[in-house]
Design an enzyme around this catalytic site. Structure first.
Site: not given
Length: 153
Positions: A7-13, A120
């Site tokens: 994903c983008t930040g590797n903190t949620c999805r 996101d």
């Protein structure tokens, strides 16, 4: 087999998806599959977002030890299958040499069009994180079944 979820930040999805897929594979008794995650814009070492952590607690997954990783050419090269949340993530994986191994997560789960992307939840409320978790859980259940049946991408 090594599966990488992006994903983008590797903190949620992607951390949610990583935890869900690991649990689904374990539930099905599938061995020999490792699951990891990374982000196209991740800050190395960042923890899972608060929403991800709290939904994990509710759903029986522990994200307290998660630390974000930036997507690299080396991570892509080491993956047999790369699953992304959006088409832009898929493009970035392809740019890093993984074009033949990358799939939009939703498409790999059998969805098409806009339904194949996972929005996101970052910055949203806890309910938005719950919806994201539920959506990922349905998709990754299908993917775990596919991996269990085929044993390969």
């Amino acid at each position: 087999m090594n599966v990488l979820i992006v994903c983008t930040g590797n903190t949620c999805r992607s951390p949610m998806a990583e935890g869900i897929l690991r649990a689904e594979l374990a539930r099905r008794g599938v061995a020999g599959v490792t699951v990891g995650s990374a982000g196209t814009g991740a800050w190395d070492g960042a923890p899972a977002s608060e929403g991800t952590y709290l939904v994990g607690v509710e759903r029986g997954l522990d994200f307290s030890g998660h630390r974000a990783r930036a997507l690299t050419r080396e991570l892509v090269a080491g993956a047999d299958l790369v699953l992304t949340m959006s088409r832009s993530h898929r493009q970035r994986v392809a740019e890093l040499g993984g074009a033949e191994r990358v799939h939009l997560l939703g498409e790999y789960a059998g969805l098409a069009g806009a339904d194949a992307e996972v929005p996101d939840p970052y910055g949203g409320d806890l309910e938005e994180y719950r919806r994201t978790f539920d959506r990922l859980e349905a998709m990754l259940g299908a993917i775990a079944g596919r991996l269990a049946a085929r044993g390969t991408p």
